[in-house]
Design an enzyme around this catalytic site. Structure first.
Site, short mmCIF file in Angstrom:
data_model
loop_
_atom_site.label_atom_id
_atom_site.label_comp_id
_atom_site.label_asym_id
_atom_site.label_seq_id
_atom_site.Cartn_x
_atom_site.Cartn_y
_atom_site.Cartn_z
N HIS A 1 0.87 -1.18 0.00
CA HIS A 1 0.00 0.00 0.00
C HIS A 1 0.91 1.24 0.00
O HIS A 1 0.86 2.06 0.90
CB HIS A 1 -0.95 -0.03 1.19
CG HIS A 1 -2.21 0.78 1.01
ND1 HIS A 1 -3.47 0.26 1.18
CD2 HIS A 1 -2.40 2.08 0.70
CE1 HIS A 1 -4.39 1.21 0.97
NE2 HIS A 1 -3.75 2.33 0.68
N GLU B 1 -4.23 -0.23 -5.58
CA GLU B 1 -4.40 0.92 -6.46
C GLU B 1 -3.15 1.33 -7.24
O GLU B 1 -2.60 2.42 -7.03
CB GLU B 1 -4.91 2.12 -5.65
CG GLU B 1 -6.26 1.91 -5.04
CD GLU B 1 -6.86 3.19 -4.48
OE1 GLU B 1 -6.15 4.20 -4.36
OE2 GLU B 1 -8.05 3.18 -4.17
N GLU C 1 -12.50 -0.90 -0.33
CA GLU C 1 -12.58 0.46 0.25
C GLU C 1 -13.85 1.12 -0.27
O GLU C 1 -14.26 0.89 -1.41
CB GLU C 1 -11.40 1.34 -0.16
CG GLU C 1 -10.09 1.00 0.51
CD GLU C 1 -8.94 1.93 0.11
OE1 GLU C 1 -9.18 3.12 -0.20
OE2 GLU C 1 -7.79 1.44 0.11
C1 BGP Z 1 -7.46 5.33 -1.66
C2 BGP Z 1 -6.30 4.80 -0.89
C3 BGP Z 1 -6.39 4.95 0.58
C4 BGP Z 1 -7.09 6.22 1.04
C5 BGP Z 1 -8.32 6.53 0.22
C6 BGP Z 1 -8.93 7.89 0.47
O1 BGP Z 1 -7.00 5.80 -2.89
O2 BGP Z 1 -6.11 3.42 -1.16
O3 BGP Z 1 -5.12 4.79 1.13
O4 BGP Z 1 -6.24 7.25 1.29
O5 BGP Z 1 -8.09 6.43 -1.15
O6 BGP Z 1 -8.26 8.85 -0.29
P1 BGP Z 1 -7.84 10.24 0.28
O7 BGP Z 1 -7.09 9.94 1.53
O8 BGP Z 1 -7.04 10.89 -0.76
O9 BGP Z 1 -9.12 10.95 0.54
#
Ligand code: BGP
Length: 467
Positions: free
Chosen positions: A119, A165, A372
Site C-alpha cells: 500500500h 491501487e 474500500e
Molecule cells: C485510496 C487509498 C487509501 C485512502 C483513500 C482515500 O485511494 O487506497 O489509502 O487514502 O483512497 O483517499 P484520500 O485519503 O485521498 O481521501
C-alpha cells in the site's frame, strides 16, 4: 430477509503508513513516503505519518474497538521496510513480531485478517539502489518480500492482496509527480506499471507454489466513467478514459494480457511497455483469485482539445480542484447535476452497482470484495459527540448499491469501508476524516466512537438488514 449471503464478511480497512506511526521504531527502514512527506510543499500543511495515529503502539486498544464494532474482517497493509529495512536481505524480527502480534490479536477476537502487501510505502533503499518500480529488479525483490510474509503469516492469514491501487501510486508517482518518486515521465510510468503486473504475477505464483491456504487478489480503484453527453466525441473520450483507468489495470491481472488497442497505442507513442521473454506467459499463468474494488466516486468524461494537466483539491474547500485532462484524448469534468463532497468527489452510489456489473460483464462472475468505500469529511463535534450523519448516509446508500449488485447475481463476498479509524490522508492531512473511530489529536490521540460506530454495529449484527 437480507440480500447479503450468510457468510458475507463485514469489515473495515486501513493502511500501514496512514495509521502506524513509529516511523523509525525498532529497526524499521526508511520508506519513500517517510522521505517524500518531509520535503517542503508535498503534502497538506506538511503533514506526515511519523506518528500517524500511533496504531503501532495502540493496536490492542484498536483491535478491542474493532471487536466491539463487530468487525468480522480487517484489511490492513504491511510496511515493507518495517520487515525488510533494506527492501531485501536482512529481516527485522521486531517488525515481524508487530504484525504477528496484530494477527494473533485479531484472531483472538474472531476477526479475519486481509493483508495488503503493498500500500505504497516502498523501502527507500530500493528506490536508491535501482529506481524502485522503474526497474525490473523490483520484481525479484517484491517476490522475496511476499514469500517472507507468506512464510511468517500464511499459517494464520487466508486473505491476501498483492497491490493497492496501482493507478494511483504509478499515476501520481510517474505521471503527475504528486506522489514519490515525483516524476512526470509517461514512458517510465508505463514501464513501471508493467513491473507491478509482473511482480503481482510472481507473487501469485509463489503463493501457489508455497501451498498457502487461502486466496490472493489484487486491489484496484473502481471508478466508472460516463460520458458527459451523448455526442460521439464524448463517448469516444469516455471509452479511452475507461480503457486507461480501468481496463489497463484490470486486464493484466484478470485476463493475463493488456487491452490490445491501448497496448498498440502506448507502444506506438512511447515504445513501452517493453516485454522480456517470459513476461507474457508469467502474466497469463498467474491470474488472481479475486478482485478488490475501491469505490469512492464516478467520473464524467468529455472530449478534450484544451485542458492539459490537473490540480487536486487537498484542502476540503469545495471547488478548489481543477479538471484533469490529457489534451487530444479526454478530460474529467464536473457533473452539473452531481452531488459532491468538500473534496470535489461526486457522491454516486448507483455507480457502485454499475461498476460491479461492468466487472462481471468483462471478466465473468469472479469473486469480488469491496476493499474500500467511504466519505472523507470534516466531522462536526456537537455536545461532545462526533456527529457523522453524512457518513452514515453515504455508507447506507453504497451498501444498498452492493445489495443491488448481489441481487443481480454478482459474487460480492465482503465489504471494507474506508476506514476503521480516522487516519492520515496521503495528501490531505488529518482533516479529511473517514473513520468510525475519532482520534483526538489535541488529547494524546485518544480514541472516541463516532455516531457511525453504533450505526455500523447494527448493520453488521443484522447482516446488512438494518440500514
Ligand atoms: C485510496 C487509498 C487509501 C485512502 C483513500 C482515500 O485511494 O487506497 O489509502 O487514502 O483512497 O483517499 P484520500 O485519503 O485521498 O481521501
Amino acid at each position: 430477509m437480507s440480500v447479503f449471503p450468510k457468510d458475507f464478511l463485514w469489515g473495515a480497512a486501513t493502511a500501514a503508513y496512514q495509521v502506524e506511526g513509529a516511523h523509525d521504531a525498532d529497526g524499521k527502514g526508511l520508506s519513500n513516503w517517510d522521505l517524500f512527506s518531509h520535503l517542503p510543499g508535498t503534502t497538506y500543511q506538511g503533514t506526515n505519518g511519523d506518528v500517524a495515529v500511533d496504531h503501532y503502539h495502540r493496536f490492542k486498544e484498536d483491535v478491542a474497538l474493532m471487536a466491539e464494532l463487530g468487525m468480522q474482517t480487517y484489511r490492513f497493509s504491511i510496511s515493507w521496510p518495517r520487515v525488510l529495512p533494506q527492501g531485501r536481505g536482512e529481516v527485522n524480527e521486531a517488525g515481524i513480531a508487530f504484525y504477528s502480534g496484530l494477527i494473533d490479536e485479531l484472531l483472538k477476537h474472531n476477526i479475519r485478517p486481509m493483508i495488503t502487501l503493498y500500500h505504497w510505502d516502498l523501502p527507500q533503499a530500493l528506490q536508491e539502489a535501482f529506481g524502485g518500480w522503474g526497474s525490473r529488479e523490483i520484481v525479484e525483490a517484491f517476490d522475496e518480500y511476499a514469500r517472507l510474509c507468506y512464510q511468517r503469516f500464511g499459517d494464520r492469514v487466508d486473505l491476501w492482496s498483492t497491490f493497492n491501487e496501482t493507478v494511483v501510486f504509478i499515476g501520481m508517482g510517474y505521471f503527475t509527480g504528486a506522489h514519490p518518486p515525483s516524476l512526470t515521465d509517461p514512458q517510465q510510468g508505463i514501464q513501471a506499471c508493467h513491473h507491478v503486473f509482473l511482480a503481482n504475477a510472481r507473487a501469485v505464483k509463489s503463493f501457489r507454489e508455497m501451498g498457502i491456504r487461502g486466496q490472493i487478489g489484487f486491489v484496484n480503484v473502481m471508478q466508472p466513467h460516463d460520458p458527459i453527453s451523448d455526442s460521439p466525441q464524448d463517448r469516444r473520450a469516455c471509452e479511452i478514459a475507461e480503457g486507461i483507468f480501468t481496463h489497463w489495470l484490470y486486464d493484466p491481472v484478470l485476463k493475463g494480457e493488456y487491452p490490445a488497442e491501448l497496448l498498440a497505442m502506448a507502444q506506438q507513442a512511447f515504445g513501452v511497455p517493453q516485454f522480456a521473454p517470459g513476461d507474457e506467459a508469467l502474466l497469463k499463468d498467474n491470474i488472481v483469485d479475486f478482485i478488490g474494488l475501491n469505490y469512492y466516486k464516478r467520473e464524467m468524461v468529455a472530449h478534450n482539445d484544451d485542458v492539459n494537466g490537473y490540480a487536486i483539491n487537498t484542502s476540503g474547500q469545495k471547488g478548489s480542484g481543477r479538471e484533469l485532462g490529457f489534451k487530444g484524448l479526454f478530460k474529467l469534468v464536473r457533473n452539473p447535476h452531481g452531488v459532491y463532497t468538500d473534496w470535489d468527489w461526486e457522491i454516486y452510489p448507483q455507480g457502485l452497482t454499475d461498476a460491479i456489473g461492468r466487472i462481471v460483464k468483462r471478466y465473468g462472475n469472479i469473486p469480488i470484495y469491496i476493499t474500500e468505500n467511504g466519505l472523507g469529511a470534516k466531522d462536526p463535534i456537537v455536545d461532545g459527540e462526533v456527529r457523522d450523519q453524512p457518513r452514515i448516509d453515504y455508507l447506507r446508500d453504497h451498501i444498498q448499491a452492493i445489495g443491488a449488485a448481489i441481487e443481480q447475481g454478482a459474487d460480492v463476498r465482503g465489504y471494507y469501508p474506508w476506514s476503521f479509524i480516522d487516519l492520515l490522508s496521503w495528501l490531505n492531512g488529518y482533516q479529511k476524516q473517514y473513520g468510525f473511530v475519532y482520534v483526538d489529536h489535541a488529547n494524546n490521540l485518544a480514541r472516541r466512537k463516532k455516531q457511525s460506530f453504533g450505526w455500523y454495529q447494527r448493520v453488521i449484527a443484522s447482516n446488512g438488514e438494518r440500514l
